[in-house]
Design an enzyme around this catalytic site. Structure first.
Site, mmCIF file in Angstrom:
data_model
loop_
_atom_site.group_PDB
_atom_site.id
_atom_site.type_symbol
_atom_site.label_atom_id
_atom_site.label_comp_id
_atom_site.label_asym_id
_atom_site.label_seq_id
_atom_site.Cartn_x
_atom_site.Cartn_y
_atom_site.Cartn_z
ATOM 1 N N CYS A 265 0.937 -1.037 0.244
ATOM 2 C CA CYS A 265 -0.038 0.008 -0.086
ATOM 3 C C CYS A 265 0.852 1.166 -0.003
ATOM 4 O O CYS A 265 1.544 1.598 1.161
ATOM 5 C CB CYS A 265 -0.996 0.085 1.317
ATOM 6 S SG CYS A 265 -2.005 1.328 1.274
ATOM 7 N N GLU B 99 -3.521 0.727 -6.176
ATOM 8 C CA GLU B 99 -2.732 -0.022 -6.522
ATOM 9 C C GLU B 99 -2.674 -0.184 -7.893
ATOM 10 O O GLU B 99 -3.457 0.158 -8.809
ATOM 11 C CB GLU B 99 -3.180 -1.737 -6.215
ATOM 12 C CG GLU B 99 -2.174 -2.601 -5.959
ATOM 13 C CD GLU B 99 -1.002 -2.173 -5.003
ATOM 14 O OE1 GLU B 99 0.017 -1.513 -5.675
ATOM 15 O OE2 GLU B 99 -1.141 -2.123 -3.997
#
Length: 239
Positions: free
Chosen positions: A2, A110
């Site tokens: 992340c 992402e």
């Protein structure tokens, strides 16, 4: 992993969300493009000796620096910590034991890599109903040795976000995902009287699986600049 996330809540909203008593969050501003080392809000609970535990929303530097580090900037990236190994890593071990936090987010980014062309496509991953996510995190206080003990600028609150192997619904985008805790586990996770170990991390990862599996992902444009337009799905651009 992340490496970018969004959080558009105001501090008053977060205090109500976490039933917190306050904290020092003067440097926090909502952002849709939060990057490592940026200020991030964290929800934590601390306890001094026999005093009652205090729930707070604080602002931390997104990249954990352990208390024993000689410099604020670490030699290796510490904005994420692998849930499988954090309990045994010197960088994170003490934080796993008693300094655990919730990192609030409305979602995270992402990039899916095309194995044929190498092109990376950004996705914004978030709760289906727009509910706030509570990502499992760790925190540490770092004291600048170059400043005096009475200098308020000496202390830096730093934090990291735990990651695990990606759940089935997200593994086509990336092989790792943050650990989004269900609300019923938030209080237990931040409780400083609960001694954290690998078993607690494993419990958190297992509890996060249904939450992560229910997340939805939208293809978005380049994650450049800052603003709510960054999380707008491309297919809705004409609206």
């Amino acid at each position: 992993m992340c490496g970018r996330f969004a959080m558009d809540k105001e501090t008053d909203d977060m205090i109500q969300e976490f039933v917190a008593e306050g904290g020092d969050f003067r440097d926090w501003r909502p952002s849709w493009n939060i990057a490592p080392t940026d200020p991030i809000p964290v929800f934590l609970q601390s306890k001094k000796r026999d005093e009652p535990a205090v729930r707070r929303v604080e602002v931390a530097r997104w990249s954990l620096t352990p208390s024993w580090s000689k410099e604020l900037k670490t030699r290796v990236p510490t904005f994420n910590a692998r849930a499988e190994t954090a309990a045994e890593k010197p960088m994170f071990k003490a934080s796993v034991a008693s300094r655990r936090a919730i990192v609030p987010a409305i979602g995270y980014y992402e990039w899916q890599t095309n194995t044929d062309t190498g092109k990376k496509t950004p996705f914004f991953i978030h709760a289906r109903d727009g509910e706030l996510l509570g990502l499992a995190g760790l925190y540490a206080w770092w004291a600048d040795p170059a400043l005096g003990r009475d200098d308020p600028a000496r202390w830096h609150l730093t934090a990291t976000i735990l990651t695990s192997d990606a759940v089935q619904t997200l593994e086509d985008i990336h092989d790792r995902n943050p650990v989004p805790l269900p609300r019923e586990l938030w209080d237990h996770w931040v409780d400083p009287t609960v001694v954290g170990d690998q078993a607690l991390l494993d419990e958190a990862v297992r509890a996060a699986i249904p939450v992560a599996n229910d997340l939805v992902f939208d293809r978005v444009g380049p994650v450049v600049g800052d603003g709510p337009e960054l999380i707008r799905p491309l297919e809705h651009e004409a609206d």
